[in-house]
Design a protein around this motif. Structure first.
Motif, short mmCIF file in Angstrom:
data_model
loop_
_atom_site.label_atom_id
_atom_site.label_comp_id
_atom_site.label_asym_id
_atom_site.label_seq_id
_atom_site.Cartn_x
_atom_site.Cartn_y
_atom_site.Cartn_z
N ILE A 105 0.84 -1.21 0.00
CA ILE A 105 0.00 0.00 0.00
C ILE A 105 0.87 1.26 0.00
O ILE A 105 0.55 2.25 -0.65
CB ILE A 105 -0.94 -0.01 1.22
N LEU A 106 1.98 1.20 0.72
CA LEU A 106 2.91 2.33 0.73
C LEU A 106 3.47 2.58 -0.67
O LEU A 106 3.62 3.73 -1.11
CB LEU A 106 4.06 2.07 1.71
N GLY A 107 3.75 1.49 -1.39
CA GLY A 107 4.24 1.63 -2.76
C GLY A 107 3.21 2.27 -3.69
O GLY A 107 3.56 3.07 -4.56
N ILE A 108 1.94 1.91 -3.49
CA ILE A 108 0.86 2.54 -4.27
C ILE A 108 0.84 4.04 -4.02
O ILE A 108 0.68 4.84 -4.95
CB ILE A 108 -0.49 1.91 -3.89
N SER A 109 1.00 4.44 -2.77
CA SER A 109 0.98 5.85 -2.41
C SER A 109 2.17 6.60 -3.02
O SER A 109 2.01 7.68 -3.61
CB SER A 109 1.00 5.99 -0.89
N ILE A 110 3.37 6.04 -2.88
CA ILE A 110 4.56 6.68 -3.44
C ILE A 110 4.47 6.77 -4.95
O ILE A 110 4.84 7.78 -5.56
CB ILE A 110 5.82 5.89 -3.02
N ALA A 153 1.75 7.02 -6.76
CA ALA A 153 0.82 8.10 -7.12
C ALA A 153 1.48 9.46 -6.99
O ALA A 153 1.27 10.35 -7.82
CB ALA A 153 -0.42 8.03 -6.23
N GLY A 154 2.30 9.64 -5.95
CA GLY A 154 3.02 10.90 -5.78
C GLY A 154 4.01 11.16 -6.90
O GLY A 154 4.14 12.29 -7.39
N LEU A 155 4.71 10.11 -7.34
CA LEU A 155 5.67 10.26 -8.44
C LEU A 155 4.97 10.60 -9.75
O LEU A 155 5.46 11.43 -10.53
CB LEU A 155 6.48 8.97 -8.60
N VAL A 156 3.83 9.97 -10.00
CA VAL A 156 3.07 10.29 -11.21
C VAL A 156 2.56 11.72 -11.16
O VAL A 156 2.54 12.43 -12.17
CB VAL A 156 1.90 9.30 -11.39
N ILE A 201 -0.69 15.52 -2.40
CA ILE A 201 -2.14 15.31 -2.51
C ILE A 201 -2.49 13.94 -3.10
O ILE A 201 -3.29 13.20 -2.51
CB ILE A 201 -2.79 16.45 -3.33
N PRO A 202 -1.92 13.53 -4.25
CA PRO A 202 -2.26 12.19 -4.76
C PRO A 202 -1.80 11.08 -3.84
O PRO A 202 -2.51 10.07 -3.66
CB PRO A 202 -1.52 12.13 -6.11
N ALA A 203 -0.62 11.23 -3.23
CA ALA A 203 -0.09 10.19 -2.35
C ALA A 203 -0.99 9.98 -1.14
O ALA A 203 -1.22 8.83 -0.70
CB ALA A 203 1.33 10.55 -1.89
N GLY A 207 -4.25 7.48 -9.24
CA GLY A 207 -2.81 7.54 -9.44
C GLY A 207 -2.39 8.14 -10.76
O GLY A 207 -1.19 8.31 -11.00
N LEU A 208 -3.37 8.48 -11.62
CA LEU A 208 -3.03 9.09 -12.90
C LEU A 208 -3.99 10.22 -13.28
O LEU A 208 -3.57 11.37 -13.47
CB LEU A 208 -3.01 8.03 -14.01
N LEU A 209 -5.28 9.90 -13.41
CA LEU A 209 -6.24 10.91 -13.84
C LEU A 209 -6.37 12.03 -12.83
O LEU A 209 -6.38 13.22 -13.19
CB LEU A 209 -7.61 10.25 -14.08
N TYR A 210 -6.49 11.67 -11.55
CA TYR A 210 -6.63 12.68 -10.50
C TYR A 210 -5.44 13.64 -10.45
O TYR A 210 -5.64 14.86 -10.44
CB TYR A 210 -6.85 11.99 -9.16
N PRO A 211 -4.19 13.15 -10.46
CA PRO A 211 -3.05 14.09 -10.47
C PRO A 211 -3.04 15.00 -11.70
O PRO A 211 -2.70 16.18 -11.59
CB PRO A 211 -1.83 13.16 -10.48
#
Length: 203
Positions: A35-40, A42-45, A73-75, A113-117
């Motif tokens: 889950i932490l990887g999903i968050s990171i 999203a932040g990178l994207v 915000i995305p993360a 992780g993509l559209l929202y950012p």
């Protein structure tokens, strides 16, 4: 897979997640570092999309002002969404098939992780471009003519981003499917199957 769904009500979701995260064999990693990887991710994207829109609108100033929110915000936003719509249904047995879990994980990761950012980055960078007049952005309005000008402007500006967007979307789909699949496997092995076996012994 329906036979593995527990007959009795599971303990609290938080208690199960905590036990999975503290497993000494490390097999509970999808509910921890996964889950932490999903968050990171999203932040990178978010950072990548912010960089693209800054280059697209020729914005050179206020780098930190646009970059920091697009990472944070995305993360932060994807964490409760993933927990609520992927991890919790998997643990509680509401997602009773692996493919269903993977599809939901992919859809959520692409959305948050993509559209929202991307949608958050556009007005943020565009406001700076308008302030410093780096490009001529059509005015915002509700008339048909203004709307068509806006559509033409953004379609022309974003045409070079299509291949990158497709690549990012594919990557996010794969990541979301992988983490959701691993969470499903762990939940089946350490949550649902033991309860199913206990129930059978009681009968």
């Amino acid at each position: 897979m329906d036979s593995l769904k527990p007959d009795k009500e599971l303990p609290s979701f938080e208690r199960i997640i905590l036990k999975l995260q503290k497993r000494k064999d490390g097999k509970g990693w999808p509910f921890n570092t996964g889950i932490l990887g999903i968050s990171i991710n999203a932040g990178l994207v978010g950072l990548v999309s912010n960089s693209y829109f800054r280059r697209m609108l020729k914005v050179r100033k206020l780098l930190l002002f646009t970059s920091l929110p697009m990472v944070v915000i995305p993360a932060i936003s994807i964490l409760p969404m993933w927990t609520m719509y992927v991890a919790k249904p998997i643990v509680e047995g509401d997602l009773s098939c692996d493919i269903c879990a993977q599809m939901r994980g992919a859809a959520l990761n692409v959305t948050f992780g993509l559209l929202y950012p991307c949608f958050v980055s556009i007005p943020l960078v565009a406001s700076i471009a308008l302030r410093y007049k780096t490009v001529d952005i059509p005015k915002v309005g509700f008339s048909k003519e203004v709307f068509l000008k806006q559509m033409k402007f953004w379609s022309e500006k974003s045409r070079f981003f299509k291949s990158q967007f497709i690549s990012l979307a594919f990557f996010q789909c794969v990541v979301g499917m992988y983490i959701a699949h691993k969470q499903y496997v762990v939940a089946q092995e350490f949550v649902h199957k033991p309860i199913y076996l206990v129930n059978n012994k009681e009968r």
